[in-house]
Enzyme design. Structure first.
Site, short mmCIF file in Angstrom:
data_model
loop_
_atom_site.label_atom_id
_atom_site.label_comp_id
_atom_site.label_asym_id
_atom_site.label_seq_id
_atom_site.Cartn_x
_atom_site.Cartn_y
_atom_site.Cartn_z
N GLU A 169 0.80 -1.24 0.00
CA GLU A 169 0.00 0.00 0.00
C GLU A 169 0.83 1.28 0.00
OE1 GLU A 169 -2.84 -0.39 3.18
OE2 GLU A 169 -3.54 -2.33 2.46
N ASN A 211 1.98 -5.13 -3.18
CA ASN A 211 0.57 -5.43 -2.89
C ASN A 211 -0.21 -4.15 -2.60
OD1 ASN A 211 -1.47 -7.48 -2.23
ND2 ASN A 211 -1.27 -6.80 -0.10
N HIS A 247 -10.53 -5.92 -2.23
CA HIS A 247 -11.60 -5.71 -1.25
C HIS A 247 -12.72 -5.02 -2.02
CE1 HIS A 247 -9.13 -7.02 2.07
NE2 HIS A 247 -8.18 -6.17 1.72
N GLU A 274 -6.36 -10.50 -1.28
CA GLU A 274 -7.15 -10.27 -0.06
C GLU A 274 -8.63 -10.22 -0.41
OE1 GLU A 274 -5.69 -6.92 2.22
OE2 GLU A 274 -3.61 -7.44 1.84
N ASP A 276 -12.39 -10.13 -0.76
CA ASP A 276 -13.67 -10.23 -0.06
C ASP A 276 -14.64 -9.28 -0.75
OD1 ASP A 276 -12.59 -7.85 1.03
OD2 ASP A 276 -12.44 -8.65 3.05
O1 G2I Z 1 -7.67 -3.58 6.33
C1 G2I Z 1 -7.82 -4.76 5.62
C2 G2I Z 1 -6.52 -5.21 5.00
C3 G2I Z 1 -6.06 -4.23 3.95
N1 G2I Z 1 -4.82 -4.67 3.34
C4 G2I Z 1 -3.73 -5.00 4.24
C5 G2I Z 1 -4.19 -5.97 5.33
O2 G2I Z 1 -3.15 -6.21 6.25
C6 G2I Z 1 -5.42 -5.44 6.04
O3 G2I Z 1 -5.79 -6.40 7.05
C7 G2I Z 1 -6.30 -5.88 8.24
C8 G2I Z 1 -6.69 -7.02 9.16
O4 G2I Z 1 -7.73 -7.74 8.54
C9 G2I Z 1 -7.17 -6.48 10.48
O5 G2I Z 1 -7.36 -7.55 11.40
O6 G2I Z 1 -5.30 -5.10 8.83
C10 G2I Z 1 -5.75 -4.47 10.03
C11 G2I Z 1 -4.64 -3.58 10.53
O7 G2I Z 1 -3.46 -4.32 10.70
C12 G2I Z 1 -6.14 -5.53 11.06
O8 G2I Z 1 -6.74 -4.92 12.19
C13 G2I Z 1 -5.98 -4.88 13.35
C14 G2I Z 1 -6.66 -3.96 14.32
O9 G2I Z 1 -6.76 -2.67 13.72
C15 G2I Z 1 -5.86 -3.83 15.55
O10 G2I Z 1 -6.51 -3.03 16.47
C16 G2I Z 1 -5.58 -5.22 16.11
O11 G2I Z 1 -4.69 -5.13 17.20
O12 G2I Z 1 -5.84 -6.17 13.94
C17 G2I Z 1 -4.97 -6.12 15.03
C18 G2I Z 1 -4.69 -7.53 15.52
O13 G2I Z 1 -5.88 -8.17 15.84
#
Ligand code: G2I
Length: 461
Positions: A169, A211, A247, A274, A276
Site C-alpha cells: 500500500e 501489494n 476488497h 485479499e 472479499d
Molecule cells: O484492512 C484490511 C486489510 C487491507 N490490506 C492490508 C491488510 O493487512 C489489512 O488487514 C487488516 C486485518 O484484517 C485487520 O485484522 O489489517 C488491520 C490492521 O493491521 C487488522 O486490524 C488490526 C486492528 O486494527 C488492531 O486493532 C488489532 O490489534 O488487527 C490487530 C490484531 O488483531
C-alpha cells in the site's frame, strides 16, 4: 450492472458434483500427482479445483484460530495456501527494535507445512501497523531499521514463503497516481527498491510482490503502480509479482481482467491477495467474475480470500465464502464452479522451496572469487556479495572485505561475519558452503557509513 444476480452461480447439482469429484480424486491418486486432470473434472474443494490449473486457493488466518477445530476443518479441506492476517506485520514481529517475535507466524507456517499448504508472507514493509518505535524514526535511522527488519524477518522464514508482500500500500488513493506520503516515503523515493533488493538477498527463493488495494481496474492508482513495476523490470530491481487485494463492494470494474493482464504482460505474476466482496445480490457473481478473470490470465497464479468465514472478517458485511456457522454460501459455489468449468491456461511453475541440499559433499579443493554489488544511501548501505567457484567444486569459502573507516556492519545474512569493522571475514554457513564448479551463491550484509569499494578476496576450502 453487468453483474448477474447472486443466485446465478449457485449450482443445484451438488450431489452429482460430489460423486464426480470422488471419481476424479481416485483417478488422480491412481495416476501421478504431477499430472493435472482435465480442467472440468469437477473437484469438490476449492484447493483441488484450483490445483487443476496449477493455481493455489488461499485464506488469511490468525494462529489463535488454529485451536478451533470447526475452523481448521474448513481451512484444511478447502485451502492450500495460508497468509497471516496480522502476525507477520512489523508491529507483530519486531515490537521493540531488534527484538523479534515469530510465535504466531511460526505456528501458521507449521500448520501450512503439516497440511500441504504454501505460505504467503504479509507484509515486510507498510506505512501502517508499524511498531511505535519505528513510527518515531525518520531518515537513515528508519531506512536502516527497515533493511534490518526485512533481513531478519525474511531471513527467519527463508525457504518457507511462496510469495512475500515486500511492500504494501505505498501508492496514494485518488487521481494522482503517485506515492502515498509516509515516514518511509520521506526516507527517499528509492525505499521500495531497497526493500525489494534486501528481500531478494534475505530469501532468494520467495516470489517478491508489491501489494495494494483500489487497483481493481485500470485507474490512476493502478497505472502508477504499473509504471513502477515497468521501471523496476527495466532496471533489474527484483520484483516477481503484484498483489491485487480486491476488497470489493457491490460492483466490479469491467476492466478487472484487462488490468491483471497488463501487469502480467510486464513479466510479473499477478495474484488476488485479499479477496472479499460486500454481501448482497451481486456477491456470488462478483466472486465468480474475479475467479474467471484470474483463470483467464496465465500468470495469475492464485487467489486468497481475506479470511475463511464471515464471523472473523475485518468487515461487518459478511464478505467471505463461508457463513458464520461455517456453511458454504452461494459465493462459495460460484467460485468452485468457476474453478471447475473454466479451462484456464496453466501458469508457469514458480519456485516454492529452496533447492534440496545435496547429501554427498562434492570434492573440494577448488578456487573461488567474489564480487560486491552495493545499494547505498546517505548514511547506510546494503552489500550483496556473489561467491563464484572456479573450475572445481568447493566445500566452503571465506570472503575477506576491507571496510572504510567509520563503517560498521549491522547485520549479515547467509554468512558468518568475523567482526563488524575494519577488515571482516565472511564465511559460509551450513547450507551454502558447497558450490559446484562454476556455480555461485550470494550472501549479504548491511551497514552504517559507506560500503566497501575494493575487490574482496575469496579463499575456498
Ligand atoms: O484492512 C484490511 C486489510 C487491507 N490490506 C492490508 C491488510 O493487512 C489489512 O488487514 C487488516 C486485518 O484484517 C485487520 O485484522 O489489517 C488491520 C490492521 O493491521 C487488522 O486490524 C488490526 C486492528 O486494527 C488492531 O486493532 C488489532 O490489534 O488487527 C490487530 C490484531 O488483531
Amino acid at each position: 450492472m453487468k453483474n448477474r444476480t447472486g443466485t446465478a452461480g449457485t449450482p443445484r447439482i451438488r450431489p452429482r458434483t460430489v460423486v464426480l469429484a470422488v471419481a476424479a480424486g481416485a483417478a488422480l491418486l491412481a495416476s501421478t500427482a504431477l499430472i493435472a486432470p482435465a480442467a472440468n473434472a469437477a473437484a469438490s474443494t476449492l484447493r483441488a479445483a484450483a490445483a487443476q490449473s496449477g493455481r493455489y486457493f488461499g485464506a488469511a488466518a490468525n494462529s489463535f484460530q488454529l485451536s478451533n477445530t470447526s475452523f481448521t476443518t474448513i481451512l484444511n479441506r478447502e485451502f492450500n495456501s495460508i497468509v497471516a492476517e496480522n502476525e507477520m506485520k512489523w508491529d507483530a514481529t519486531e515490537p521493540q527494535q531488534n527484538t523479534f517475535n515469530f510465535t504466531g507466524g511460526d505456528r501458521l507456517v507449521a500448520h501450512a507445512r503439516a497440511n500441504g499448504m504454501s505460505v504467503r508472507g504479509h507484509t515486510l514493509v507498510w506505512h501502517a501497523q508499524q511498531p511505535g518505535w519505528a513510527q518515531n524514526l525518520s531518515g537513515s535511522a528508519l531506512r536502516n531499521a527497515m533493511v534490518n527488519h526485512i533481513n531478519r524477518v525474511a531471513g527467519h522464514f527463508r525457504g518457507q514463503i511462496h510469495s512475500w508482500d515486500v511492500v504494501n500500500e505505498a501508492f496514494a488513493d485518488g487521481g494522482s497516481g503517485g506515492r502515498r506520503d509516509s515516514n518511509l516515503q520521506r526516507t527517499g523515493n528509492d525505499w521500495i527498491e531497497v526493500a525489494f533488493r534486501t528481500a531478494r538477498a534475505a530469501d532468494p527463493n520467495a516470489r517478491l510482490c508489491y501489494n495494494d488495494y483500489n487497483t481493481d481496474g485500470i485507474n490512476a492508482k493502478s497505472t502508477g503502480i504499473y509504471n513502477m513495476v515497468r521501471d523496476f523490470k527495466s532496471r533489474g530491481v527484483p520484483i516477481d509479482c503484484v498483489g491485487f487485494q480486491s476488497h470489493l463492494g457491490t460492483t466490479l470494474a469491467s476492466d478487472y481482467q484487462a488490468n491483471l493482464q497488463r501487469f502480467a504482460d510486464l513479466g510479473v505474476d499477478v495474484q488476488i491477495t485479499e479477496l472479499d466482496v460486500a454481501e448482497g445480490a451481486n456477491q456470488a457473481s462478483i466472486y465468480e467474475r474475479v475467479t474467471r478473470a484470474c483463470l483467464a490470465v496465465a500468470r495469475c497464479t492464485g487467489i486468497t480470500t481475506w479470511g475463511v468465514w464471515d464471523a472473523a472478517s475485518w468487515r461487518s458485511d459478511n464478505p467471505l465464502l463461508f457463513d458464520r456457522n461455517g456453511n458454504k454460501k452461494a459465493a462459495y459455489n460460484s467460485v468452485l464452479n468457476a474453478l471447475n468449468s473454466v479451462s484456464g491456461p496453466t501458469p508457469p511453475p514458480t519456485t516454492t522451496a529452496p533447492p534440496p541440499v545435496t547429501s554427498t559433499p562434492p570434492p573440494g579443493g577448488g578456487a573461488c572469487s567474489a564480487s560486491v554489488s552495493l545499494n547505498s544511501w546517505n548514511g547506510g548501505f546494503v552489500a550483496t556479495v556473489r561467491v563464484t567457484a572456479g573450475n572445481a567444486a568447493i566445500r566452503g569459502w571465506t570472503v575477506r572485505i576491507a571496510l572504510p573507516g567509520g563503517t560498521a556492519v549491522t547485520g549479515t545474512w547467509n554468512a558468518q561475519a568475523s567482526g563488524s569493522s575494519g577488515t571482516v571475514n565472511f564465511s559460509n554457513v551450513s547450507y551454502n558452503g558447497q558450490i559446484s564448479a562454476g556455480g555461485n551463491t550470494e550472501f549479504g550484509f548491511q551497514g552504517t557509513g559507506s560500503g566497501p569499494s575494493g575487490t574482496p578476496t575469496c579463499t575456498a576450502s
